[in-house]
Enzyme design. Structure first.
Site: not given
Length: 294
Positions: A239-240, A42-43, A270, A16, A185
């Site tokens: 979310g990850d 990256g997820k 997190s 990123d 989500n």
């Protein structure tokens, strides 16, 4: 000594490239930005790091370029405890996400590069790794053919599958049928439900709702599992983190409700630090946090 859960993640690995600026330049305009940073992302890689930091044995299956970004990411993932022996370098570039964060909005350009090489044949070559897992996690940032192959191998070997359907896209019903848990989500859930009966998704859906926690559906009943209230610094990667926490807890035999509560704790912690992977908590931190909340 307690055996560590075996979690395999098939997914994306990015670098990123983040630029922070007060405003986005107009066409043909050059502006000075305020800050720049590079973060492994990256997820797939994010979820692998989340589960590894909690104490699971995590195998990541994916591709990077044979370039500086690829080398740096692999070194970083190893430092986080992720087994990268099944991440292979390819002749394309390592995937990048160029992220511009301004006062008005965020914009992202993703160049998939090496992520496009996570094909069905590539995943088939990793069959034994998937077959020997407790849990498989997949997302939608790599080719769908590779995801379908990974799920097929998992189902043939009795391995539970978590699909985080992001970024959302059209998904075939035969793939949905083989998924044990879907973790969209609220926006992704709306699109996922279009054209599908409630029966097709019942018992699979775990909808993440940010500060509202998660919602699961059991026997046509909607069950809310509230989030932990905490001072938020950065929600990137929450979310990850939830998906990594969910997989870790399920692989240790937690009930679905308790696994979601555990995932909520991981996600909450997190958000107390900047960055996605850098903010992910350890298993010890999560246990202390849950105890402190009663």
């Amino acid at each position: 000594m307690e055996q560590r859960p075996k979690i395999t993640v098939v997914g994306s690995i990015n670098m990123d490239l983040v630029t922070i600026t007060s405003q986005v330049p107009k066409r043909g305009e050059t502006l000075f930005g305020e800050h720049f940073q590079m973060n492994p992302g990256g997820k797939g890689a994010n979820q692998a790091v989340a589960a590894a930091r909690l104490g699971a044995h995590v195998q990541l299956i994916g591709c990077v370029g044979n370039d500086r970004f690829g080398k740096d990411i692999l070194e970083h993932l190893q430092e986080q405890g992720v087994d990268v022996s099944n991440v292979e370098p390819v002749t394309d570039v390592t995937a990048t996400a160029t992220i511009i964060v301004s006062d008005q909005d965020n914009s992202i350009i993703v160049v998939p590069g090496a992520n496009n090489y996570v094909t069905a044949s590539f995943v088939e070559s990793k069959r034994d790794v998937i077959a020997d897992s407790d849990i498989l996690i997949v997302q939608l940032e790599t080719p769908l053919e590779g995801i379908r192959k990974a799920v097929q191998i998992a189902k043939e070997n009795g391995v539970k599958v978590i699909l985080n359907p992001a970024p959302i896209q059209e998904l075939p019903s035969d793939l949905i049928k083989d998924i044990d848990y879907l973790t969209p989500n609220e926006h992704e859930q709306t699109l996922l439900r279009q054209g599908r009966s409630a029966e097709e998704l019942n018992g699979k859906l775990i909808v993440t709702k940010g500060s509202q926690g998660v919602c699961i559906y059991e026997q046509d009943q909607e069950v809310e599992i509230p989030a932990y209230k905490i001072a938020v610094v950065d929600t990137t990667g929450a979310g990850d983190s939830f998906n990594g926490g969910l997989a870790h807890a399920l692989s240790k035999g937690f009930s679905l409700k308790d696994a979601c509560k555990y995932g909520n704790a991981v996600a909450a912690l997190s958000t107390t630090k900047l960055g996605a992977q850098t903010g992910m908590p350890t298993g010890e931190e999560v246990e202390l946090f849950i105890k402190s909340r009663g």
